[in-house]
Design a protein around this motif. Structure first.
Motif, PDB file in Angstrom:
ATOM      1  N   VAL A   1       0.863  -1.180   0.000  1.00 55.61           N
ATOM      2  CA  VAL A   1       0.000   0.000   0.000  1.00 55.61           C
ATOM      3  C   VAL A   1       0.901   1.231   0.000  1.00 55.61           C
ATOM      4  CG1 VAL A   1      -1.874   1.217   1.162  1.00 55.61           C
ATOM      5  CG2 VAL A   1      -1.732  -1.273   1.315  1.00 55.61           C
ATOM      6  N   VAL A   2       0.694   2.118  -0.968  1.00 53.14           N
ATOM      7  CA  VAL A   2       1.566   3.273  -1.115  1.00 53.14           C
ATOM      8  C   VAL A   2       0.753   4.557  -1.183  1.00 53.14           C
ATOM      9  CG1 VAL A   2       3.343   1.924  -2.297  1.00 53.14           C
ATOM     10  CG2 VAL A   2       1.605   3.117  -3.628  1.00 53.14           C
ATOM     11  N   ASP A   3       1.431   5.668  -0.890  1.00 53.27           N
ATOM     12  CA  ASP A   3       0.862   7.000  -1.041  1.00 53.27           C
ATOM     13  C   ASP A   3       0.919   7.355  -2.520  1.00 53.27           C
ATOM     14  OD1 ASP A   3       0.706   9.895  -1.285  1.00 53.27           O
ATOM     15  OD2 ASP A   3       0.885   9.965   0.892  1.00 53.27           O
ATOM     16  N   ALA A   4      -0.230   7.621  -3.114  1.00 50.26           N
ATOM     17  CA  ALA A   4      -0.283   7.849  -4.557  1.00 50.26           C
ATOM     18  C   ALA A   4       0.418   9.133  -4.973  1.00 50.26           C
ATOM     19  CB  ALA A   4      -1.734   7.880  -5.022  1.00 50.26           C
ATOM     20  N   SER A   5       0.518  10.104  -4.091  1.00 49.56           N
ATOM     21  CA  SER A   5       1.135  11.380  -4.466  1.00 49.56           C
ATOM     22  C   SER A   5       2.642  11.380  -4.301  1.00 49.56           C
ATOM     23  CB  SER A   5       0.529  12.515  -3.636  1.00 49.56           C
ATOM     24  OG  SER A   5       0.751  12.306  -2.246  1.00 49.56           O
ATOM     25  N   THR A   6       3.178  10.543  -3.385  1.00 48.52           N
ATOM     26  CA  THR A   6       4.618  10.537  -3.134  1.00 48.52           C
ATOM     27  C   THR A   6       5.291   9.221  -3.495  1.00 48.52           C
ATOM     28  OG1 THR A   6       4.399   9.745  -0.848  1.00 48.52           O
ATOM     29  CG2 THR A   6       4.250  12.132  -1.217  1.00 48.52           C
ATOM     30  N   GLY A   7       4.518   8.139  -3.588  1.00 46.96           N
ATOM     31  CA  GLY A   7       5.101   6.825  -3.835  1.00 46.96           C
ATOM     32  C   GLY A   7       5.644   6.158  -2.590  1.00 46.96           C
ATOM     33  N   ALA A   8       5.518   6.814  -1.425  1.00 46.17           N
ATOM     34  CA  ALA A   8       6.042   6.253  -0.181  1.00 46.17           C
ATOM     35  C   ALA A   8       5.193   5.070   0.267  1.00 46.17           C
ATOM     36  CB  ALA A   8       6.058   7.312   0.914  1.00 46.17           C
ATOM     37  N   GLU A   9       5.857   4.028   0.751  1.00 50.17           N
ATOM     38  CA  GLU A   9       5.140   2.848   1.230  1.00 50.17           C
ATOM     39  C   GLU A   9       4.470   3.152   2.568  1.00 50.17           C
ATOM     40  OE1 GLU A   9       6.584  -1.330   2.975  1.00 50.17           O
ATOM     41  OE2 GLU A   9       6.818  -1.196   0.788  1.00 50.17           O
ATOM     42  N   ILE A  10       3.189   2.834   2.647  1.00 49.36           N
ATOM     43  CA  ILE A  10       2.427   3.019   3.870  1.00 49.36           C
ATOM     44  C   ILE A  10       2.360   1.717   4.652  1.00 49.36           C
ATOM     45  CG2 ILE A  10       0.157   3.611   4.812  1.00 49.36           C
ATOM     46  CD1 ILE A  10      -0.282   5.358   2.340  1.00 49.36           C
ATOM     47  N   ALA A  11       2.165   0.616   3.966  1.00 54.34           N
ATOM     48  CA  ALA A  11       2.068  -0.686   4.634  1.00 54.34           C
ATOM     49  C   ALA A  11       2.385  -1.783   3.635  1.00 54.34           C
ATOM     50  CB  ALA A  11       0.671  -0.889   5.220  1.00 54.34           C
ATOM     51  N   ARG A  12       2.867  -2.895   4.154  1.00 53.20           N
ATOM     52  CA  ARG A  12       3.064  -4.102   3.348  1.00 53.20           C
ATOM     53  C   ARG A  12       2.364  -5.238   4.087  1.00 53.20           C
ATOM     54  NH1 ARG A  12       6.696  -6.173  -0.673  1.00 53.20           N
ATOM     55  NH2 ARG A  12       7.606  -4.095  -0.818  1.00 53.20           N
ATOM     56  N   LEU A  13       1.351  -5.817   3.454  1.00 50.90           N
ATOM     57  CA  LEU A  13       0.551  -6.871   4.062  1.00 50.90           C
ATOM     58  C   LEU A  13       1.043  -8.216   3.558  1.00 50.90           C
ATOM     59  CD1 LEU A  13      -2.964  -5.260   3.491  1.00 50.90           C
ATOM     60  CD2 LEU A  13      -1.226  -4.688   5.199  1.00 50.90           C
ATOM     61  N   ALA A  14       1.306  -9.112   4.466  1.00 49.40           N
ATOM     62  CA  ALA A  14       1.793 -10.433   4.091  1.00 49.40           C
ATOM     63  C   ALA A  14       1.292 -11.444   5.103  1.00 49.40           C
ATOM     64  CB  ALA A  14       3.325 -10.450   4.023  1.00 49.40           C
ATOM     65  N   GLY A  15       1.505 -12.719   4.788  1.00 49.34           N
ATOM     66  CA  GLY A  15       1.126 -13.774   5.712  1.00 49.34           C
ATOM     67  C   GLY A  15       0.374 -14.886   5.032  1.00 49.34           C
ATOM     68  N   GLY A  16       0.150 -15.948   5.800  1.00 46.48           N
ATOM     69  CA  GLY A  16      -0.565 -17.093   5.273  1.00 46.48           C
ATOM     70  C   GLY A  16       0.148 -17.669   4.066  1.00 46.48           C
ATOM     71  N   GLY A  17      -0.633 -18.133   3.107  1.00 44.28           N
ATOM     72  CA  GLY A  17      -0.075 -18.714   1.898  1.00 44.28           C
ATOM     73  C   GLY A  17      -0.044 -17.747   0.741  1.00 44.28           C
ATOM     74  N   GLY A  18      -0.133 -16.438   1.024  1.00 44.45           N
ATOM     75  CA  GLY A  18      -0.093 -15.440  -0.030  1.00 44.45           C
ATOM     76  C   GLY A  18      -1.375 -14.629  -0.089  1.00 44.45           C
ATOM     77  N   LEU A  19      -1.293 -13.459  -0.716  1.00 49.88           N
ATOM     78  CA  LEU A  19      -2.411 -12.534  -0.804  1.00 49.88           C
ATOM     79  C   LEU A  19      -2.658 -12.137  -2.249  1.00 49.88           C
ATOM     80  CD1 LEU A  19      -1.431 -10.200   2.169  1.00 49.88           C
ATOM     81  CD2 LEU A  19      -3.362 -11.780   2.132  1.00 49.88           C
ATOM     82  N   ALA A  20      -3.884 -11.749  -2.549  1.00 49.14           N
ATOM     83  CA  ALA A  20      -4.261 -11.272  -3.872  1.00 49.14           C
ATOM     84  C   ALA A  20      -5.301 -10.176  -3.712  1.00 49.14           C
ATOM     85  CB  ALA A  20      -4.807 -12.411  -4.727  1.00 49.14           C
ATOM     86  N   LEU A  21      -5.485  -9.385  -4.762  1.00 50.65           N
ATOM     87  CA  LEU A  21      -6.488  -8.320  -4.749  1.00 50.65           C
ATOM     88  C   LEU A  21      -7.677  -8.640  -5.646  1.00 50.65           C
ATOM     89  CD1 LEU A  21      -4.199  -5.161  -4.877  1.00 50.65           C
ATOM     90  CD2 LEU A  21      -5.690  -5.837  -2.989  1.00 50.65           C
ATOM     91  N   ASP A  22      -7.418  -9.171  -6.838  1.00 50.75           N
ATOM     92  CA  ASP A  22      -8.495  -9.465  -7.789  1.00 50.75           C
ATOM     93  C   ASP A  22      -8.889 -10.933  -7.800  1.00 50.75           C
ATOM     94  OD1 ASP A  22      -8.647  -6.841  -8.615  1.00 50.75           O
ATOM     95  OD2 ASP A  22      -7.188  -7.100 -10.219  1.00 50.75           O
ATOM     96  N   GLY A  23      -7.966 -11.819  -7.491  1.00 48.89           N
ATOM     97  CA  GLY A  23      -8.278 -13.242  -7.507  1.00 48.89           C
ATOM     98  C   GLY A  23      -7.163 -14.042  -8.142  1.00 48.89           C
ATOM     99  N   LEU A  24      -7.521 -15.194  -8.659  1.00 50.91           N
ATOM    100  CA  LEU A  24      -6.563 -16.064  -9.332  1.00 50.91           C
ATOM    101  C   LEU A  24      -6.417 -15.560 -10.763  1.00 50.91           C
ATOM    102  CD1 LEU A  24      -7.917 -19.509  -8.115  1.00 50.91           C
ATOM    103  CD2 LEU A  24      -6.585 -17.822  -6.891  1.00 50.91           C
ATOM    104  N   VAL A  25      -5.563 -14.564 -10.936  1.00 50.61           N
ATOM    105  CA  VAL A  25      -5.496 -13.869 -12.212  1.00 50.61           C
ATOM    106  C   VAL A  25      -4.557 -14.597 -13.152  1.00 50.61           C
ATOM    107  CG1 VAL A  25      -4.995 -11.692 -13.346  1.00 50.61           C
ATOM    108  CG2 VAL A  25      -5.971 -11.702 -11.048  1.00 50.61           C
ATOM    109  N   ARG A  26      -5.034 -14.903 -14.360  1.00 49.62           N
ATOM    110  CA  ARG A  26      -4.236 -15.598 -15.361  1.00 49.62           C
ATOM    111  C   ARG A  26      -3.207 -14.648 -15.964  1.00 49.62           C
ATOM    112  NH1 ARG A  26      -5.232 -20.192 -17.919  1.00 49.62           N
ATOM    113  NH2 ARG A  26      -7.405 -20.219 -17.302  1.00 49.62           N
ATOM    114  N   GLY A  27      -2.020 -15.174 -16.203  1.00 46.82           N
ATOM    115  CA  GLY A  27      -0.964 -14.351 -16.777  1.00 46.82           C
ATOM    116  C   GLY A  27      -1.179 -14.094 -18.252  1.00 46.82           C
ATOM    117  N   ARG A  28      -0.254 -13.353 -18.821  1.00 43.54           N
ATOM    118  CA  ARG A  28      -0.325 -13.024 -20.242  1.00 43.54           C
ATOM    119  C   ARG A  28       0.782 -13.737 -20.995  1.00 43.54           C
ATOM    120  NH1 ARG A  28      -3.363  -8.752 -21.855  1.00 43.54           N
ATOM    121  NH2 ARG A  28      -4.336  -7.490 -20.248  1.00 43.54           N
TER     122      ARG A  28
END
Length: 518
Positions: A440-467
Motif C-alpha cells: 500500500v503506497v501514497d499515490a502522491s509521493t510513492g512512499a510505502e504506507i504498509a506491506r501486508l503479508a502472511g498465510g499462503g499469499g495474498l491477492a487483490l483481484d483473484g486467481l489472475v491468469r498471466g499473459r
C-alpha cells in the motif's frame, strides 16, 4: 387476638418463602434439563442485578494464520466438543471448548459453542467471556447472530444480556469503521503444520490499517477465484470454488462492505466457465448478473438475487467491466475506461492514452494494460500496470504507475507481480500485489504506507491468469483439494440456515431459512 394474629403472620411468612423458592427454580424442572433446549426465565431478583459492561476486545485477528484454527492445536478438543453437541451433552461441550481455547486462544468457533452450551445450561453470567471472544474475533459471523437467535433470548432479557447488548452496539460501530478504512484482499490462512500448502482454502478478508487487524468477510470453505466491486455501491461480488478441476462446484455471492454482511451463496454446480458483472442503475443499487454456458455455443444471462441466493433469467447481454473465470483462473475486463481514449489492441494494451477531462495525452515508457487501469474514488488520478516489451518469463513483473489527471504528471510506484492487480484503497492510497504480498503506497509521493503479508499469499483481484507465455502456466495461486470441504462446512451469510451447521450449539434447530437482511 394477639395469638391469632401471630399465627397468621407466621403462616403468611411460610407461604411467601415457598413462593420465592418456586420462583428461584424458574417455575419448573424443564428449564433444568440441558437437553431440552430451553433456557431459564429471568426472575425479579435477577432483574435487580447490576452487571457492568464487558470490556471491548480487539476486533478480528492479528494475522491471517490465526484464522486457521480449525487445523490448529485446539482442533482435537473442538472435535470432542462437536461430538458432545450431537449427544446434547452440554456440560461436555463446555469442558471441551474450554480445552480447545486453552490450546488455541484464537479458536473463536470454540468460544461461540461454549457460549451456546452455557446458554443451554442457563449459566448466563459465564456466557459473557466466551461470547465476547467469539463476537470480537468474527463479528459478522457470531456477533450479529448473538443479537437475534432464539437460544439467547432469555440471556438478552437478563442483566447480563443487557450489558452485552450495550457493548454489542459499540462492536458494531467499530466494525463498520474498520471496514470503511480497510484494504480488501483474498488470503489463505495456513496452519503451522501445513506451511505453504496450496490445498488450503482462501477467503476474502479486510485489513484494518489503524488497528493492524484482519477481519474475515467470507466463509465459503473453498477457494475465492475472483472478486468484483460494484459501481457506485459498497458491494463486492465473489466467485468461490469448492473442489478442483472439472468437478469443482462454482458458487457466487456478495458482501455488503458497509456492514460486512454476506448474502446467500448461489450454487451453480460444475461450470467450465462463467462471466460476472454488475449492471449499473440510475435509480437504485446495481444488480449482479452472471453469464453461463447454455449449450450449442450459446450462453445464458441470469440476474442474481445475492441476498437470497437465487437467480432469474436476465435479458442480456452481460454488461461490461466484469470478470471471467475459466479453468480455476480469472481475467478482468475494465475497458472502456471513463474519460479515457486509446487505441487498445486485441489484448487490451496501448502505447499511449488520452485523458479527456484535461486533454492530456500520456505516453508511458512501456505499454499500458487497460484491464488494470482504474480511477481513484475522487477522480483525481489514474492507476494502471505497464507491461515490458519483448518476451515474458514465467515470473514476469510489471510496473505500477499513477498519473495525475489534471497535470498529466506520471509517477512510478514500483514493481508488481504480473499481470498486475491494482486497487485503490481511497483517494490517496493505492494497493498492488508484489511477491504474493500487498503493498500500500501514497499515490502522491510513492512512499510505502504498509506491506501486508502472511498465510499462503495474498491477492487483490483473484486467481489472475498471466499473459503471453504465462497463459499456459498453472494459474492457481490458491487451489482447493477436492476431498477437503474447507474450514467452514456451513452455509454462508448471517441468517439462519435450512440445514443446521455443526458447532452452533443446536441453535438452528427447527428454524426455517429466511432472506438475509438488507
Amino acid at each position: 387476638m394477639a395469638m391469632v394474629l401471630g399465627t397468621l403472620m407466621r403462616v403468611r411468612a411460610v407461604l411467601l418463602a415457598g413462593l420465592a423458592g418456586i420462583a428461584a427454580c424458574g417455575g419448573g424442572a424443564a428449564h433444568d434439563d440441558p437437553g431440552s433446549g430451553a433456557s431459564p426465565s429471568v426472575t425479579p431478583s435477577d432483574a435487580a442485578i447490576q452487571v457492568p459492561d464487558p470490556a471491548m476486545r480487539p476486533l478480528g485477528a492479528p494475522s491471517l494464520d490465526a484464522y486457521a484454527y480449525r487445523h490448529g492445536p485446539g482442533a482435537a478438543a473442538y472435535a470432542r466438543a462437536l461430538a458432545s453437541e450431537k449427544r446434547d451433552d452440554w456440560a461436555g461441550v463446555v469442558a471441551a471448548c474450554r480445552e480447545a481455547r486453552a490450546a488455541d486462544p484464537a479458536h473463536v468457533d470454540a468460544a461461540w459453542l461454549e457460549a451456546a452450551g452455557l446458554a443451554r445450561q442457563g449459566a448466563m453470567a459465564d456466557m459473557l467471556e466466551p461470547l465476547g471472544i467469539a463476537a470480537a474475533g468474527d463479528w459478522a459471523k457470531w456477533g450479529e447472530r448473538s443479537l437475534t437467535l432464539p437460544l439467547f433470548a432469555d440471556f438478552r432479557a437478563s442483566p447480563y444480556g443487557a450489558a452485552w447488548l450495550r457493548v454489542a452496539e459499540k462492536y458494531r460501530d467499530a466494525y463498520g469503521a474498520a471496514l470503511a478504512r480497510a484494504v480488501i484482499a483474498i488470503g489463505r490462512p495456513v496452519a503451522s503444520k501445513h506451511p505453504r500448502d496450496p490445498r488450503q482454502p482462501s477467503e476474502v478478508f479486510a485489513y484494518d490499517p489503524v488497528d493492524k487487524r484482519w477481519l474475515r468477510l467470507t466463509r465459503s470453505g473453498g477457494t475465492i477465484a475472483a472478486v468484483l466491486d460494484a459501481p457506485g455501491a459498497p458491494f463486492l461480488a465473489y466467485v468461490a470454488l469448492r473442489g478442483a478441476g472439472a468437478s469443482a462446484r462454482v458458487r457466487i455471492g456478495a458482501i455488503d462492505r458497509a456492514s460486512g454482511k454476506v448474502g446467500r451463496e448461489l450454487d451453480l454446480g460444475a461450470q467450465p466457465r462463467l462471466a460476472l458483472a454488475w449492471r449499473p442503475s440510475k435509480n437504485g443499487e446495481p444488480s449482479l448478473e452472471v453469464e453461463l454456458p447454455a449449450g450449442h455455443h450459446a450462453s445464458a444471462v441470469w440476474r442474481v438475487d445475492w441476498r437470497r441466493g437465487s437467480k432469474t433469467r436476465g435479458k442480456g447481454p452481460l454488461p461490461g467491466h466484469g470478470v471471467a473465470v475459466a479453468g480455476g483462473a480469472a481475467s478482468r475486463d475494465r475497458l472502456p475506461i471513463a474519460n479515457v481514449t486509446a487505441d487498445w489492441d486485441d489484448d487490451h494494451v496501448a502505447s499511449a492514452f488520452r485523458i479527456e477531462t484535461s486533454g492530456k495525452t500520456i505516453e508511458p515508457p512501456k505499454v499500458v494494460d487497460g484491464d488494470t487501469m482504474t480511477w481513484s474514488p475522487d477522480g483525481v488520478r489514474l492507476a494502471y500496470a505497464s507491461l515490458p516489451e519483448g518476451p515474458c518469463t514465467a515470473r514476469q513483473h510489471v510496473r505500477v504507475e499513477v498519473v495525475h489527471a489534471a497535470t498529466g504528471k506520471l509517477r512510478s510506484l514500483g514493481t508488481a507481480d504480473a499481470p498486475g492487480q491494482v486497487r485503490w484503497v481511497d483517494g490517496g492510497r493505492v494497493a498492488y500485489v508484489v511477491d504474493d504480498a500487498i503493498r500500500v503506497v501514497d499515490a502522491s509521493t510513492g512512499a510505502e504506507i504498509a506491506r501486508l503479508a502472511g498465510g499462503g499469499g495474498l491477492a487483490l483481484d483473484g486467481l489472475v491468469r498471466g499473459r503471453g507465455c504465462d497463459a499456459d502456466a498453472d494459474p492457481a495461486v490458491f487451489s482447493a483439494d477436492p476431498g477437503d470441504p474447507g474450514d467452514d462446512d456451513e452455509p454462508p451469510g448471517d441468517d439462519e440456515a435450512a440445514e443446521p451447521p455443526r458447532g452452533d450449539g443446536g441453535m438452528f434447530d427447527a428454524q426455517p431459512a429466511s432472506p438475509a437482511p438488507r
